[in-house]
Design a protein around this motif. Structure first.
Motif, PDB file in Angstrom:
ATOM      1  N   SER A  82       0.850  -1.184   0.000  1.00 38.22           N
ATOM      2  CA  SER A  82       0.000   0.000   0.000  1.00 38.22           C
ATOM      3  C   SER A  82       0.886   1.234   0.000  1.00 38.22           C
ATOM      4  O   SER A  82       2.110   1.142   0.181  1.00 38.22           O
ATOM      5  N   ILE A  83       0.271   2.385  -0.179  1.00 39.32           N
ATOM      6  CA  ILE A  83       1.042   3.628  -0.179  1.00 39.32           C
ATOM      7  C   ILE A  83       0.168   4.781   0.307  1.00 39.32           C
ATOM      8  O   ILE A  83      -1.029   4.827   0.023  1.00 39.32           O
ATOM      9  N   SER A  84       0.764   5.680   1.078  1.00 40.30           N
ATOM     10  CA  SER A  84       0.131   6.948   1.440  1.00 40.30           C
ATOM     11  C   SER A  84       0.865   8.044   0.682  1.00 40.30           C
ATOM     12  O   SER A  84       2.071   8.225   0.864  1.00 40.30           O
ATOM     13  N   THR A  85       0.149   8.763  -0.164  1.00 44.61           N
ATOM     14  CA  THR A  85       0.764   9.747  -1.043  1.00 44.61           C
ATOM     15  C   THR A  85      -0.138  10.966  -1.163  1.00 44.61           C
ATOM     16  O   THR A  85      -1.357  10.866  -1.018  1.00 44.61           O
ATOM     17  N   ASN A  86       0.466  12.110  -1.455  1.00 39.83           N
ATOM     18  CA  ASN A  86      -0.373  13.283  -1.711  1.00 39.83           C
ATOM     19  C   ASN A  86      -0.982  13.240  -3.108  1.00 39.83           C
ATOM     20  O   ASN A  86      -1.863  14.027  -3.435  1.00 39.83           O
ATOM     21  N   GLY A  87      -0.502  12.309  -3.939  1.00 41.80           N
ATOM     22  CA  GLY A  87      -1.110  12.050  -5.240  1.00 41.80           C
ATOM     23  C   GLY A  87      -0.699  12.977  -6.364  1.00 41.80           C
ATOM     24  O   GLY A  87      -1.011  12.730  -7.532  1.00 41.80           O
ATOM     25  N   TYR A  88       0.035  14.041  -6.056  1.00 36.47           N
ATOM     26  CA  TYR A  88       0.380  15.015  -7.090  1.00 36.47           C
ATOM     27  C   TYR A  88       1.307  14.401  -8.146  1.00 36.47           C
ATOM     28  O   TYR A  88       1.239  14.762  -9.326  1.00 36.47           O
ATOM     29  N   LEU A  89       2.165  13.480  -7.717  1.00 38.46           N
ATOM     30  CA  LEU A  89       3.133  12.854  -8.627  1.00 38.46           C
ATOM     31  C   LEU A  89       2.657  11.499  -9.148  1.00 38.46           C
ATOM     32  O   LEU A  89       3.434  10.754  -9.743  1.00 38.46           O
ATOM     33  N   LEU A  90       1.379  11.194  -8.946  1.00 40.12           N
ATOM     34  CA  LEU A  90       0.841   9.894  -9.362  1.00 40.12           C
ATOM     35  C   LEU A  90       0.496   9.941 -10.850  1.00 40.12           C
ATOM     36  O   LEU A  90      -0.658   9.925 -11.271  1.00 40.12           O
ATOM     37  N   SER A  91       1.542   9.982 -11.652  1.00 41.93           N
ATOM     38  CA  SER A  91       1.390  10.110 -13.104  1.00 41.93           C
ATOM     39  C   SER A  91       0.905   8.799 -13.711  1.00 41.93           C
ATOM     40  O   SER A  91       0.931   7.737 -13.071  1.00 41.93           O
ATOM     41  N   ALA A  92       0.483   8.877 -14.966  1.00 40.01           N
ATOM     42  CA  ALA A  92       0.043   7.671 -15.684  1.00 40.01           C
ATOM     43  C   ALA A  92       1.169   6.641 -15.761  1.00 40.01           C
ATOM     44  O   ALA A  92       0.939   5.432 -15.617  1.00 40.01           O
ATOM     45  N   GLU A  93       2.388   7.129 -15.963  1.00 41.81           N
ATOM     46  CA  GLU A  93       3.541   6.231 -16.067  1.00 41.81           C
ATOM     47  C   GLU A  93       3.720   5.403 -14.799  1.00 41.81           C
ATOM     48  O   GLU A  93       3.986   4.202 -14.851  1.00 41.81           O
ATOM     49  N   LYS A  94       3.541   6.025 -13.644  1.00 39.97           N
ATOM     50  CA  LYS A  94       3.662   5.309 -12.373  1.00 39.97           C
ATOM     51  C   LYS A  94       2.436   4.434 -12.124  1.00 39.97           C
ATOM     52  O   LYS A  94       2.557   3.275 -11.708  1.00 39.97           O
ATOM     53  N   ALA A  95       1.252   4.991 -12.380  1.00 38.84           N
ATOM     54  CA  ALA A  95       0.015   4.269 -12.094  1.00 38.84           C
ATOM     55  C   ALA A  95      -0.045   2.929 -12.825  1.00 38.84           C
ATOM     56  O   ALA A  95      -0.544   1.936 -12.284  1.00 38.84           O
ATOM     57  N   LYS A  96       0.463   2.889 -14.030  1.00 35.20           N
ATOM     58  CA  LYS A  96       0.431   1.662 -14.830  1.00 35.20           C
ATOM     59  C   LYS A  96       1.174   0.506 -14.163  1.00 35.20           C
ATOM     60  O   LYS A  96       0.934  -0.663 -14.479  1.00 35.20           O
ATOM     61  N   LEU A 112      -4.149  16.709  -8.956  1.00 37.72           N
ATOM     62  CA  LEU A 112      -4.452  15.550  -8.114  1.00 37.72           C
ATOM     63  C   LEU A 112      -5.732  14.859  -8.570  1.00 37.72           C
ATOM     64  O   LEU A 112      -5.772  13.631  -8.711  1.00 37.72           O
ATOM     65  N   PHE A 113      -6.790  15.627  -8.797  1.00 34.64           N
ATOM     66  CA  PHE A 113      -8.072  15.017  -9.164  1.00 34.64           C
ATOM     67  C   PHE A 113      -7.982  14.318 -10.521  1.00 34.64           C
ATOM     68  O   PHE A 113      -8.555  13.238 -10.723  1.00 34.64           O
ATOM     69  N   GLU A 114      -7.234  14.913 -11.442  1.00 32.22           N
ATOM     70  CA  GLU A 114      -7.032  14.272 -12.750  1.00 32.22           C
ATOM     71  C   GLU A 114      -6.242  12.977 -12.589  1.00 32.22           C
ATOM     72  O   GLU A 114      -6.544  11.960 -13.243  1.00 32.22           O
ATOM     73  N   ASN A 115      -5.235  12.998 -11.706  1.00 31.17           N
ATOM     74  CA  ASN A 115      -4.455  11.778 -11.443  1.00 31.17           C
ATOM     75  C   ASN A 115      -5.330  10.674 -10.867  1.00 31.17           C
ATOM     76  O   ASN A 115      -5.158   9.496 -11.208  1.00 31.17           O
ATOM     77  N   LYS A 137      -8.602   4.320 -14.270  1.00 31.39           N
ATOM     78  CA  LYS A 137      -8.624   3.805 -15.646  1.00 31.39           C
ATOM     79  C   LYS A 137      -7.431   2.892 -15.932  1.00 31.39           C
ATOM     80  O   LYS A 137      -7.529   1.948 -16.733  1.00 31.39           O
ATOM     81  N   LEU A 138      -6.303   3.183 -15.281  1.00 32.68           N
ATOM     82  CA  LEU A 138      -5.052   2.491 -15.619  1.00 32.68           C
ATOM     83  C   LEU A 138      -4.747   1.294 -14.728  1.00 32.68           C
ATOM     84  O   LEU A 138      -3.783   0.571 -14.969  1.00 32.68           O
TER      85      LEU A 138
END
Length: 450
Positions: free
Chosen positions: A178-192, A229-232, A238-239
């Motif tokens: 699991s991870i606790s993150t502020n989500g700002y850096l949760l890019s598509a590249e990482k999410a995949k 953040l909300f877009e991420n 989706k990813l």
């Protein structure tokens, strides 16, 4: 013939034309009409009377739910056994890793300094090797990522998870992350990569609609964060296929009236992969900021009820909500010897709000963890079952002694606010569980129709 008595942990209240029974130990929740309640009341007042058949069936139901217990059954000893089994169990181990103390945000209430070390390659290898070795002899292992902002060191997350997953597959050890993150850096590249890395739960903080979130949680150096953040979050769903998001909403005087608007905005997200919880902004560190004083003044005497409103609203809107105190048979994961928090230099800290210099009580080395025994024993010394006030408390089956850091630092119990609002807590618990049950019934009905 067995003799019975009332459980010490029953909470009973009216809800319209129904009466609700909650047992805080067994977690049984039942509703009856008022006619049946009058019969139950008679039984509970004289549990050892010879009852006729209709009454006898009700008595058996009370025994089944734990509302009536055997006269010689020691609930305190039962709780103590459950608690100690969790605190000192050896089959499961959980690691929380802070790969950096640094953060890309400058939240106005944060108790961390946003500065400090970042895990280097040598420490990363030492930590990965240690956890992999431990994984060989455990049934289950969990790695949680925390910070600072852990996504600043995504390569470290990827490397350690991949290495430990490989070991777990070889030794048939169950792995989760699991991870606790502020989500700002949760890019598509990482999410995949999250499904592959088996990161199944992502906790993200969202402090209201844009104008309030951006005020509370700006970028370091200034700048908004909400839109990114909300877009991420939307892209993340989706990813990924497996991961869920837990949204933490921090509440203060500025954003209080806007929380309903935030919940409404979340309706576009998949509810089956999302859960929400609400917490007052709190002072996690030693430094009291102006906002902490403002929040305490705003909360007032009915603090719990003020926050509960948002749980009711989110549940009515079909969201799964999460009551943090329901983590028994412990108060917090860091009550357990098997929950280990590792810092960026390999330090071992007691918990996530005790990560300042000097708080550490151990270090990960090539030979395993070397502990400062004095600090280690002090951290685990407190036992709620040796505290007479705790033993008298009706919330004990859910609280188990409260915040350990508060006890160690100040000598005072870190009692949760549910203690002073016991019926309100029980009502909220009943309501959220009832809403979950109704939503499951609706989904089941929809599936049958399809």
């Amino acid at each position: 013939m067995l003799r019975y008595k009332n459980s010490n942990y029953n909470v009973i209240f009216e809800d319209g034309d129904k009466v609700v029974f909650v047992n805080l130990l067994t977690e049984a929740i039942a509703t009856v009409n008022k006619e049946k309640y009058n019969k139950i009341k008679e039984i509970m007042e004289s549990p050892n009377k010879e009852w006729s058949r209709g009454y006898a069936d009700l008595k058996n139901d009370l025994i089944y739910g734990g509302y009536l217990i055997e006269e010689n059954f020691d609930e305190i000893q039962h709780l103590k056994t459950m608690n100690h089994r969790s605190r000192y169990g050896a089959s499961f181990i959980s690691f929380t890793i802070m790969p950096t103390m640094r953060c890309n945000l400058d939240c106005i209430y944060c108790y961390e300094t946003h500065e400090g070390p970042t895990m280097d390659d040598q420490t990363t290898e030492t930590v990965a090797n240690y956890i992999s070795t431990v994984a060989k002899s455990k049934r289950r292992i969990h790695i949680g990522w925390f910070g600072g902002e852990p996504l600043l060191k995504f390569d470290t997350i990827k490397y350690i998870n991949e290495k430990v997953i490989k070991t777990c597959e070889e030794y048939k050890t169950n792995f989760s992350s699991s991870i606790s993150t502020n989500g700002y850096l949760l890019s598509a590249e990482k999410a995949k990569l999250f499904d592959e890395l088996m990161i199944r739960n992502v906790q993200i903080t969202l402090d209201g609609p844009k104008e309030y979130h951006d005020k509370y949680r700006p970028l370091k150096g200034g700048g908004p964060t909400f839109d990114t953040l909300f877009e991420n979050i939307k892209n993340f769903f989706k990813l990924t296929k497996e991961a869920r998001i837990t949204l933490r909403v921090n509440v203060g005087p500025d954003n209080y009236d806007a929380i309903y608007k935030l919940v409404d905005a979340l309706k576009i997200l998949p509810k089956d992969r999302l859960r929400i919880y609400f917490r007052w902004i709190f002072q996690g560190g030693e430094t009291e900021k102006e906002i902490h004083r403002e929040v305490m003044n705003f909360r007032g005497e009915n603090s719990y009820e003020k926050l509960a409103k948002f749980y009711y609203y989110a549940s009515q809107k079909g969201f799964e909500t999460f009551l943090p105190i329901l983590s028994n048979p412990i108060y917090c994961e860091y009550d357990c010897e098997s929950s280990i928090l590792i810092g960026p230099k390999g330090e071992v800290f007691p918990c996530t709000v005790a990560v300042n210099e000097g708080d550490n009580f151990g270090k990960v080395t090539d030979n395993g963890i070397e502990y400062d025994k004095t600090k280690y024993l002090l951290w685990y010394k407190h036992d709620a079952f040796q505290d007479e006030e705790c033993k008298k408390c009706k919330l004990l089956p859910q609280c188990f002694g409260g915040c350990r850091k508060a006890i160690v630092n100040s000598g005072f119990r870190g009692c949760p606010e549910e203690k002073t609002a016991l019926e309100s807590f029980a009502r909220l618990w009943y309501f959220t569980k009832d809403m979950e049950r109704k939503m499951k019934a609706v989904k089941k009905d929809e599936n049958i129709k399809v």
